[in-house]
Each structure stands twice: as C-alpha cells, then as structure tokens.
Design an enzyme around this catalytic site. Structure first.
Site, mmCIF file in Angstrom:
data_model
loop_
_atom_site.group_PDB
_atom_site.id
_atom_site.type_symbol
_atom_site.label_atom_id
_atom_site.label_comp_id
_atom_site.label_asym_id
_atom_site.label_seq_id
_atom_site.Cartn_x
_atom_site.Cartn_y
_atom_site.Cartn_z
ATOM 1 N N ASN A 87 -5.862 -5.945 2.109
ATOM 2 C CA ASN A 87 -6.433 -5.472 3.368
ATOM 3 C C ASN A 87 -7.703 -6.281 3.678
ATOM 4 O OD1 ASN A 87 -5.310 -3.425 1.453
ATOM 5 N ND2 ASN A 87 -5.037 -2.306 3.347
ATOM 6 N N HIS A 111 -3.421 -5.995 10.977
ATOM 7 C CA HIS A 111 -4.360 -6.951 10.381
ATOM 8 C C HIS A 111 -4.331 -8.319 11.058
ATOM 9 C CE1 HIS A 111 -3.781 -4.645 6.273
ATOM 10 N NE2 HIS A 111 -4.464 -3.940 7.155
ATOM 11 N N GLU A 144 0.868 -1.179 0.000
ATOM 12 C CA GLU A 144 0.000 0.000 0.000
ATOM 13 C C GLU A 144 0.905 1.229 0.000
ATOM 14 O OE1 GLU A 144 -2.233 1.583 4.003
ATOM 15 O OE2 GLU A 144 -2.644 -0.449 3.366
HETATM 16 P P1 FDA Z 1 -12.889 -5.572 15.087
HETATM 17 O O1 FDA Z 1 -11.554 -5.504 15.721
HETATM 18 O O2 FDA Z 1 -13.228 -4.576 14.053
HETATM 19 O O3 FDA Z 1 -14.027 -5.463 16.216
HETATM 20 C C1 FDA Z 1 -13.962 -6.157 17.435
HETATM 21 C C2 FDA Z 1 -14.642 -5.324 18.524
HETATM 22 O O4 FDA Z 1 -14.838 -6.122 19.690
HETATM 23 C C3 FDA Z 1 -13.828 -4.117 18.979
HETATM 24 O O5 FDA Z 1 -14.632 -2.961 18.925
HETATM 25 C C4 FDA Z 1 -13.426 -4.465 20.410
HETATM 26 O O6 FDA Z 1 -13.304 -3.336 21.258
HETATM 27 C C5 FDA Z 1 -14.545 -5.378 20.844
HETATM 28 N N1 FDA Z 1 -14.181 -6.329 21.911
HETATM 29 C C6 FDA Z 1 -13.053 -7.082 21.989
HETATM 30 N N2 FDA Z 1 -13.085 -7.881 23.065
HETATM 31 C C7 FDA Z 1 -14.265 -7.627 23.702
HETATM 32 C C8 FDA Z 1 -14.866 -8.141 24.880
HETATM 33 N N3 FDA Z 1 -14.285 -9.095 25.626
HETATM 34 N N4 FDA Z 1 -16.074 -7.633 25.265
HETATM 35 C C9 FDA Z 1 -16.681 -6.675 24.510
HETATM 36 N N5 FDA Z 1 -16.150 -6.155 23.379
HETATM 37 C C10 FDA Z 1 -14.951 -6.637 22.976
HETATM 38 N N6 FDA Z 1 -8.386 -3.170 7.053
HETATM 39 C C11 FDA Z 1 -8.740 -2.931 5.763
HETATM 40 O O7 FDA Z 1 -9.376 -3.775 5.125
HETATM 41 N N7 FDA Z 1 -8.375 -1.749 5.174
HETATM 42 C C12 FDA Z 1 -7.645 -0.797 5.813
HETATM 43 O O8 FDA Z 1 -7.346 0.276 5.251
HETATM 44 C C13 FDA Z 1 -7.249 -1.065 7.162
HETATM 45 N N8 FDA Z 1 -6.462 -0.180 7.851
HETATM 46 C C14 FDA Z 1 -6.199 -0.393 9.191
HETATM 47 C C15 FDA Z 1 -5.502 0.558 9.923
HETATM 48 C C16 FDA Z 1 -5.307 0.382 11.292
HETATM 49 C C17 FDA Z 1 -4.534 1.408 12.067
HETATM 50 C C18 FDA Z 1 -5.836 -0.769 11.947
HETATM 51 C C19 FDA Z 1 -5.666 -0.978 13.428
HETATM 52 C C20 FDA Z 1 -6.519 -1.718 11.208
HETATM 53 C C21 FDA Z 1 -6.702 -1.550 9.836
HETATM 54 N N9 FDA Z 1 -7.406 -2.495 9.098
HETATM 55 C C22 FDA Z 1 -7.686 -2.255 7.766
HETATM 56 C C23 FDA Z 1 -7.858 -3.768 9.702
HETATM 57 C C24 FDA Z 1 -9.373 -3.822 10.017
HETATM 58 O O9 FDA Z 1 -9.765 -2.675 10.730
HETATM 59 C C25 FDA Z 1 -9.658 -5.108 10.821
HETATM 60 O O10 FDA Z 1 -9.271 -6.214 10.025
HETATM 61 C C26 FDA Z 1 -11.139 -5.239 11.197
HETATM 62 O O11 FDA Z 1 -11.571 -4.160 11.972
HETATM 63 C C27 FDA Z 1 -11.402 -6.551 11.934
HETATM 64 O O12 FDA Z 1 -12.809 -6.734 12.019
HETATM 65 P P2 FDA Z 1 -13.444 -7.690 13.113
HETATM 66 O O13 FDA Z 1 -14.915 -7.670 12.929
HETATM 67 O O14 FDA Z 1 -12.759 -9.005 13.062
HETATM 68 O O15 FDA Z 1 -13.054 -7.064 14.548
#
Ligand code: FDA
Length: 496
Positions: free
Chosen positions: A475, A437, A352
């Site tokens: 991504n 990721h 990227e």
């Molecule tokens: P996700 O992590 O989104 O959601 C899980 C939720 O559960 C969170 O809100 C968390 O707080 C909550 N949680 C966890 N444990 C818990 C508990 N015990 N009780 C209650 N709540 C709890 N991807 C992409 O495709 N394009 C991009 O441009 C980017 N860029 C990027 C930048 C940065 C800085 C990051 C950190 C990540 C990306 N990503 C990305 C990755 C993408 O954001 C990621 O893959 C997804 O959010 C994952 O989706 P999920 O539904 O798996 O979990």
C-alpha cells in the site's frame, strides 16, 4: 482572495501536500493550501460528519447522482442507489479502461483509505524508486513518515480472540495451510480506540463498518496529524472547495487561477492569485491531469515530454472466495485490515486480507491484491472534449489477475473452495475495473529532477504520488509520505 500574493501555494491537501505544508511552515514560510474538496469538519443532517459504508448518502460520492460502490453487487444483485449530487468524499473517477477511486476533501486520501501503513521490504525498494538512496529512506525518511502519521500496531493477543477479526484469522488459516507467509501490517487507526469500541465503551467506527466514506472516530487522518501540526505554527491557511485550473509563469512568480465551487459543483467565483512557488500535490491523477493540460494548452509549454507518462495502478485487483460452512468470517468485521499474504517474491502478489463489513454472515473471504503488473498508461490532452484522457485498457489487468491467482488458485485447491462470482457483477470473479492506488504520471528524475523540481520552471515542484513510477509493492501512502519528507528536506535546504 483574488489579486493576493503568497510565497508558497500548495495544490491539494493529501499526503504530499501535508508534508510540504508542515515542513515549510516549521521553517518559517507562510503556506496557502488550495483543496477542491470540502473541509469535513461539520456534522451532517444525522449529527455525524461521515456516512456509514452500509448506508451511503449525499456525503459519499464526488458529484455523482448514483453511488459507484467498489463491490457493485451482492449475491449478484446490484447494490448501487441514487444519491443527491454533492461534493462528497469519495471520487470514483472514470477513465476509458479503469475507475480510479480517490479521496476528496482536506486530508485527501487519508479521509477514505483503510489506513494500512506499510513500509516496503527493503529488497524491493530499488525497483520502486531506482534513483533514491535507500539508506536515507530506511534510516531517516521512512521512520520520520511513520512517526508523523502516527502509525501503530495491533495487539496480537487481542486480535487472536476478538470477534471482529475472525475474517482475518480465517485468512491466516487458509494462507498458512497453503504455505504462504501471513504478515501483520501496521495501521494509522488508533488500535487502543478500537479495543474500546469493541468493548462498547466509546462510539463505534471501524467496528461498525465505517470505511470508504470517512471514519467518525479512531482514524488518525492528516487533519489530525500533519495538518494539525502545520496549523499550530500559525503560518498555514487552507481554502476548501477551491480548485486550481491554471498555473502560468509571470516574471519571477506564477499566476494561479482558482475556481471556487459550491456543494453541487458549480463555480461561484474565479480567483487569480500570484505565488513565488507552487507545489503540485493534487495526487497522481490530479497532478498529472493539470500538468498534461498546462503543457498542451500553452500555459507551461516548457515542461518536458515525460509529463503524463509512467502511470500505474499498483497492480490492484480484487477477489472473493466462498468458504465452507465451517469457516464463517463473522457478521461483525472491523473495517480496518491488519494483515496480508506475502507472495511478492515468488508470485508477484501481496494480498490484503480485506473486510466485507455487511453486518451479516457471508461465508466470504475478500482480498485486495497488490501485484507487480508491469503495464503503464499515459495521460493526454483531448482538446475537443476539453479534458485529459488516460489510455489504460481493462485487459492490462490480466498480469495482475495471473499473479493474484498464484495465491488464490492454490488456496482454493487446498480448501476445496471456489471464487465468489457475485461481488462485481453477475458471474464475474475479478474486480479488475478499478484501482485505489494511482501512482505516477510525473515521474521522479524524469519529468522532474531527483527531488521533484519540474524541469523548465524554477519554483514549481511535484510532491505527491505522481512521482512514483506506478508501483510500490505494498500500500502506497507511507512511501508517498517518506519521499515527500526526503524531497522537502532538500528543497528547504537549497531553494529557500
Ligand atoms: P491524495 O489523493 O491523497 O491528495 C490529493 C488532494 O488534491 C485531494 O484531496 C484532491 O481533492 C486534491 N485535488 C486534486 N486536484 C485538485 C485541484 N485541481 N485543485 C485543488 N485540489 C485538488 N493507501 C495505503 O497506503 N493504505 C491503505 O490502506 C489505502 N487504502 C485505500 C483505500 C481507498 C478506498 C482509497 C481510495 C485509497 C487507499 N489508499 C491506501 C491509497 C492512498 O490513500 C493514496 O495513495 C494517497 O492518498 C495518495 O496521496 P497523494 O498525496 O498522492 O494524493
């Protein structure tokens, strides 16, 4: 409240959880979502909901007293600073050999990510999810996910001329001069809004460097898409600042223990509710940690031996290149990436072309590479420390570095340029200490059946990035969303 009974409880409000919530509420089912992070619907002391990347503050990090910026240094100088401990938006979660960045709040990763909405090339899909029918995915569920997320494309003629994408045009020039395919990628950021920002007619977000700690405008996050639609059904409730700590079978339903926390992370109440069905959507790390603990401590002893296994970092590795003075990348850089260098087939890397929105000219090109790194780690319960460990080792990034070098060694040789060594420390070239990721840990058709139903417990489902075995070749969130759409379709048709 404690003692309540709900038909469906969803743990987490990221992509997987939001898809489950929308499709279940549309099918007439009442859904309660539990989210450990904040709601992010109220302005802070400066009148804005989210902090700027250039000035991290109390809102920026999850329960840390010092920032942990992905690019820790600039010109070799450390740039991290003290901040008050607060339930901020970005969690830099440290395991032994890797820091895993994750979004915290209603909307999960959609709040903090770069919005790059990439559907993998179809020829790579068999390696990503080998037991999933690609026809169904590419004909039905990828299109459904793209529509639900509000994915759009940049106007390329505008991109060709605007200041804030000079860094990306320099990225294209260098890629093409070395013979690499340069590809535009879609995004969930509203590209019409960005045009107006750039013209100065609306408040700035992407063009002012907002990223990582939330975008105040422009980005179509889950609270504006899937969750807004689910709320409109009148069947959705969300409890922010509530963290699930246990799930246990109780006759035909499940007992769920939830800790309510305050903004400094202290538990203020413990609630016990029952649910007929529970969807684990806490993200790859959150879901894997919970299920690894619950299997080991006897709450869900019947989970199978695949729980906690098959975790990968999507091959993430970062690097910067130092350009010549005739290749400035621009003082103003849009924080929203629009393009990449695709060397997946030949070299195992998709890079990227990323922004470095410092507000000054840096003459640096910056890249986040996604690589075919084959290494996989495992979660395990550490009873004496009362936590879940992950056995990833920093040295396991070496294949990722080698694959990224297949692109950047060649570009450096062609351009007569060198790597930047001042962005991740002093004389450190590779950002090999982190991932954005996380994927896997409760892999589809191994720890669950082929639709995310956990083996051994009817009514328990996994519906997030934990299902995907470590790599998506691009991504990941479009694939996480599309897989969730596929699985919930089947689950609603057969289990409800
Ligand atoms: P996700 O992590 O989104 O959601 C899980 C939720 O559960 C969170 O809100 C968390 O707080 C909550 N949680 C966890 N444990 C818990 C508990 N015990 N009780 C209650 N709540 C709890 N991807 C992409 O495709 N394009 C991009 O441009 C980017 N860029 C990027 C930048 C940065 C800085 C990051 C950190 C990540 C990306 N990503 C990305 C990755 C993408 O954001 C990621 O893959 C997804 O959010 C994952 O989706 P999920 O539904 O798996 O979990």
């Amino acid at each position: 409240s404690s003692g309540a009974h709900v038909p469906v409880l969803v743990i987490g409000t990221g992509y997987g959880g939001s898809v489950a919530a929308l499709r279940l509420t549309q099918a007439g089912v009442d859904v309660h979502m539990v989210e450990m992070g904040m709601a992010w619907d109220t302005p802070g002391t400066d009148g804005k909901i989210f902090a700027n990347t250039k000035t991290p503050d109390y809102r920026s990090y999850w329960l840390r007293t010092r920032t942990k910026q992905p690019l820790s240094n600039f010109l070799g100088f450390p740039i991290d600073k003290d901040v008050p401990r607060y339930t901020g938006i970005l969690d830099a979660e440290d395991f032994s050999g890797i820091t895993v960045y994750q979004g915290r709040g209603v909307g999960g990763g959609s709040l903090v990510n770069g919005g790059m909405a990439v559907t993998p090339r179809r020829e790579n899909f068999g390696a990503i999810l080998p037991t999933v029918n690609p026809d169904e995915m590419y004909n039905t569920y990828y299109p459904r996910a793209n529509a639900g997320l509000g994915v759009n494309n940049i106007d390329q003629s505008w991109w060709e001329t605007v200041d804030c994408y000079q860094y990306s045009r320099v990225g294209r020039k260098h890629a093409q001069r070395s013979g690499f395919p340069f590809v535009f990628v879609p995004n969930v950021y509203d590209m019409q809004y960005m045009k107006q920002e750039s013209a100065g007619s609306v408040p700035k977000s992407a063009v002012d460097g907002e990223l990582l700690y939330g975008n105040n405008y422009g980005k179509k996050t889950l609270p504006k898409t899937y969750l807004a639609q689910a709320k409109a059904t009148g069947r959705l409730a969300i409890s922010p600042l509530h963290k699930v700590t246990s799930v246990q079978r109780d006759g035909a339903s499940y007992t769920v223990v939830i800790e309510q926390i305050n903004t400094t992370g202290d538990t203020v109440a413990t609630k016990v509710v029952t649910a007929d069905r529970v969807f684990f959507a806490a993200g790859s790390v959150g879901t894997s940690k919970l299920l690894t603990k619950l299997k080991a401590n006897g709450a869900l002893p019947g989970l199978n031996g695949e729980v906690g296994k098959g975790w990968g970092d999507n091959g993430n590795v970062m690097c910067g290149r130092a350009n010549h003075l005739w290749d400035p990348t621009g003082a103003v850089q849009s924080s929203i990436p629009t393009a990449g260098i695709d060397n997946w087939a030949a070299g195992g890397a998709f890079a990227e072309v990323a922004p470095l929105p410092t507000g000054i000219e840096t003459f640096a090109s910056f890249y986040l590479s996604i690589t075919k790194n084959p290494n996989r780690a495992e979660f395990s319960w550490n009873a004496s420390a009362d936590r879940v460990d992950l056995n990833w080792q920093t040295a396991w990034k070496q294949p990722a570095i080698d694959m990224a070098k297949s692109i950047f060694d060649k570009i450096n040789a062609k351009e007569g340029t060198i790597y930047r060594t001042d962005l991740f420390g002093v004389y450190k070239t590779w950002g090999d200490h982190l991932t954005y990721h996380p994927l896997g840990g409760v892999v589809l058709n191994k720890a669950t059946d082929n639709y995310g139903r956990l083996h051994g417990y009817s009514g328990l489902y996994v519906i997030d990035g934990a299902l995907i075995p470590g790599n998506t070749s691009v991504n990941p969130f479009v694939t996480i969303t599309a897989l969730a759409e596929r699985n919930i379709d089947k689950i609603i048709a057969t289990d409800f």
